[in-house]
Scaffold this active site. Structure first.
Site, short mmCIF file in Angstrom:
data_model
loop_
_atom_site.label_atom_id
_atom_site.label_comp_id
_atom_site.label_asym_id
_atom_site.label_seq_id
_atom_site.Cartn_x
_atom_site.Cartn_y
_atom_site.Cartn_z
N ALA A 169 94.58 -7.64 103.72
CA ALA A 169 93.56 -8.11 102.78
C ALA A 169 94.18 -8.41 101.42
CB ALA A 169 92.44 -7.08 102.65
N ASP A 170 95.04 -7.51 100.95
CA ASP A 170 95.75 -7.75 99.70
C ASP A 170 96.58 -9.02 99.77
OD1 ASP A 170 95.00 -5.68 98.00
OD2 ASP A 170 96.53 -4.32 98.75
N LEU A 171 97.38 -9.12 100.81
CA LEU A 171 98.30 -10.25 100.91
C LEU A 171 97.57 -11.57 101.06
CD1 LEU A 171 100.91 -8.55 103.27
CD2 LEU A 171 101.17 -8.99 100.82
#
Length: 396
Positions: A169-171
């Site tokens: 999700a971050d990436l």
């Protein structure tokens, strides 16, 4: 001006103010720094607020924060906000991942800064979005993995939900933020105006569900955990060999028949349970047992060679040390050296994007806390006396 002003790199004409922390924001900013933009990392004067910054020599930090200059600034003070607005005057992009309410409380929201520079592209990455009932909730990758449906799809049905082994999700939010920023930059060439670019971890995670999400949206079917099996394409997954495991994938009857031939298992080709894709999906357990009975006879390396020569995609399952020794990985250039003033030469992850004339460059290790503060302020027109006063007052 910075040492990038005469650079041939494709983004050397851009200046980026990086107020982001943790992973999603730096993932976005890396695209700009690696391709030549003058990225200015703005941190708190005490260096706090970013758990990744607790160890500035860690492999994670060095990889995330390369190709930037660094300065400190206290944005909780009006004098600090005033300094930021001076920097915004000559900036093309600002990237931030504060909780949505924080930037308005500080007076550094899009509308406030666009009044200073209408050409500014202001890129926000949040956990849940800039509006809605969860807008002020704190949120990290794991929360988005759970709420975004990924953990429900990962693992085995009898073992409960499972976290993915990276921070998708971050990436993905960082990548989508960079993509949105590039789109806004292209549009600015036509309109002459900046705009507010927004993405968030939750929406990014949901977007990455792709065909799994569509199983519900169009077909009304809730996908279940399938372990290493593809939810729809059978056989595709992890199979056992004489010395471990390997992957293979088939798409369509022709590919499946090539697999049967390569496995020297004509009975799989003639078995009525596996006659077409729908039947193979319905009878996946029996199919996997039959394939494993055939693949257990040879090593993983042998099967990878045999199957690829037969036109059936197959590959090894590497530990990371093995992966980085693979000749194709080495050829890709995904690992790049960078010179660190204290650690010496270290290796970082490069870019998966290759440009034929103006490739990415890895020029600079992460800055020390406030390393370039005076230089950046001088470039913005602050006289030496004013810079000294700001430093003495703890504003920078």
């Amino acid at each position: 001006m910075s040492d990038l002003s005469q650079s041939p790199l494709p983004l050397s004409h851009l200046r980026v103010l990086d107020l982001s922390r943790v992973r999603a924001g730096p993932t976005c900013v890396k695209f700009f720094g690696d391709f030549g933009a003058d990225v200015i990392k703005i941190e708190r004067t005490d260096g706090g607020g970013d758990p990744m910054g607790d160890n500035r020599h860690s492999s994670d930090y060095v990889n995330a924060q390369r190709n930037k200059r660094g300065m400190t600034l206290d944005l909780k003070r009006p004098e600090g906000v005033a300094v930021l607005k001076e920097l915004v005057k000559t900036a093309d992009i600002l990237v931030e991942n504060f909780r949505p309410d924080v930037k308005f409380r500080l007076g550094i929201d899009y509308e406030s800064l666009a009044a200073v520079n209408p050409r500014l592209i202001y890129t926000s990455i949040s956990a849940f979005g800039e509006s809605g009932p969860y807008r002020t909730r704190p949120g990290f990758d794991l929360i988005a993995q759970g709420m975004g449906g990924l953990m429900w799809l990962t693992g085995y049905e009898d073992r409960g939900p499972l976290r993915v082994g990276i921070s998708p999700a971050d990436l993905c939010a960082g990548i989508f933020a960079a993509m949105g920023t590039f789109i806004a930059l292209v549009e600015r060439e036509r309109s002459g105006k900046g705009q507010w670019v927004q993405t968030n971890l939750l929406s990014s995670q949901i977007m990455m569900l792709d065909y799994q999400a569509m199983s519900w949206l169009m077909d009304g079917r809730i996908p279940q955990q399938r372990g290493n099996d593809h939810p729809q394409i059978v056989p595709t997954g992890v199979y056992q060999s004489l010395d471990g495991f390997f992957t293979l994938s088939t798409v369509g009857n022709d590919s499946y028949l090539r697999l049967c031939d390569a496995l020297d298992a004509p009975e799989l080709a003639s078995d009525p349970r596996f006659a077409d894709a729908r039947l193979r999906e319905r009878n996946r357990d029996a199919m996997n047992i039959a394939i494993n009975a055939a693949t257990i006879r040879r090593t993983s390396a042998e099967w990878v060679d045999i199957l690829n020569r037969a036109g059936v995609p197959a590959g090894p399952i590497y530990k990371l040390d093995e992966m980085f020794e693979d000749p194709q990985v080495k050829e890709s250039g995904i690992v790049q050296p960078i010179e660190h003033p204290e650690l010496g030469e270290v290796k970082v992850l490069g870019q998966p994007i290759t440009l034929s004339r103006t490739p990415a460059q890895f020029r600079r290790a992460p800055p020390a806390l406030g390393e370039h503060t005076s230089q950046i302020l001088a470039e913005a027109g602050f006289p030496a006396e004013a810079i000294a006063e700001l430093a003495a007052a703890g504003v920078v």
